[in-house]
Design a protein around this motif. Sequence first.
Motif, short mmCIF file in Angstrom:
data_model
loop_
_atom_site.label_atom_id
_atom_site.label_comp_id
_atom_site.label_asym_id
_atom_site.label_seq_id
_atom_site.Cartn_x
_atom_site.Cartn_y
_atom_site.Cartn_z
N ASN A 40 1.54 10.16 -1.16
CA ASN A 40 1.82 8.72 -1.22
C ASN A 40 1.82 8.09 0.17
O ASN A 40 2.59 7.16 0.43
N ASP A 42 -0.27 6.07 1.68
CA ASP A 42 -0.57 4.64 1.70
C ASP A 42 0.65 3.80 1.33
O ASP A 42 0.89 2.74 1.93
N HIS A 47 1.02 -0.13 1.67
CA HIS A 47 -0.17 -0.51 0.92
C HIS A 47 -0.06 -0.07 -0.53
O HIS A 47 0.35 1.07 -0.80
N PRO A 49 -1.98 1.35 -3.53
CA PRO A 49 -3.27 2.03 -3.70
C PRO A 49 -4.20 1.24 -4.63
O PRO A 49 -3.77 0.74 -5.67
N LYS A 59 -11.70 7.17 -0.84
CA LYS A 59 -10.48 7.77 -0.29
C LYS A 59 -10.38 9.26 -0.60
O LYS A 59 -10.19 10.09 0.30
N ARG A 65 -8.91 12.46 1.49
CA ARG A 65 -7.48 12.22 1.39
C ARG A 65 -7.01 12.66 0.01
O ARG A 65 -7.74 13.28 -0.76
N GLY A 67 -3.97 11.36 -3.29
CA GLY A 67 -3.42 10.17 -3.92
C GLY A 67 -2.39 10.57 -4.95
O GLY A 67 -1.97 11.73 -5.01
N LEU A 250 -5.19 12.18 8.81
CA LEU A 250 -5.09 10.74 8.98
C LEU A 250 -5.80 10.32 10.26
O LEU A 250 -5.90 11.11 11.22
N GLU A 254 -3.33 5.31 11.29
CA GLU A 254 -2.49 5.72 10.15
C GLU A 254 -1.38 6.65 10.62
O GLU A 254 -0.22 6.51 10.20
#
Length: 270
Positions: A40, A42, A47, A49, A59, A65, A67, A250, A254
């Motif tokens: 998590n 982001d 942000h 997602p 992504k 990455r 999610g 990252l 980031e």
Amino acid sequence: MATVDVDAYLDRVGVPAMRPSPEALATLHEAHVRTIPFENVDIQLGHTPSLQLSDITDKLVRRRRGGYCFEHGLLFAACLERLGYQVTRGMARVRPDSPHGSRTHLVLFVDVAGTRFLADPGFGSGLLMPLPLEDGATTEHGGWPYRLRRDGRLWRLEKPDEHGEWVAAHAFDETPQRPIDYVVANHFTATHSHSPFTQRLIVQRLDRGSCRKLFGNRLLVEHATRPSGQPRAVAADELDEVLRWLDIVLDEDELTRLRQVYAGTEPPGA
């Protein structure tokens, strides 16, 4: 669905294209979970997602990455459909026996070879493989057992607690969901102060026999067949190394922002 680059996805998870079958579904599901992180980052950066498939593909596939459930599930569903599977998108209530359990988890129902399966690649440290949607179906997931139990119109996904008693991880019916349903659930999960995803950094990497977890500043490796070690604290200046160990890389911006949030010097989204 047309925006999903299936070849790039299959290259990402290291599986060749195969004709739809229960065995191929299990292979793809496990490869997805063992390759693409649950995370998590982001949300911790303020942000929400994106649920656009082109953004999710960029992504999770191109930027390598991870999610959380909506991103994992929507990507997996689109790729399955492109590969010839029949997929229905559903929703589950996490921790259904708790008064605080929310109906905010994306699940998938996949029909292949006359059997309907629960596919759930975005359930954190949960399912490594799909389960046949059958009352009492029990399977091992890297050493951790899960089972499905029918309770009226609901299905309960259960796992043993520390005392060996079966408890519900989430519960769902088979009602198909619309894209807007995920937009609403995604907004709550990514922005509400009561959501666990807004409260701390969460990264989980499930594999056969082990699960690496970073919850807030606590890093823990759990084992299926032997005692797990004690969690250790992770300082902000260790984040890059630890996240790379968890298969998350990252960019500098980031990483700088996450370190600031992680150290408590800046609130998320500031």
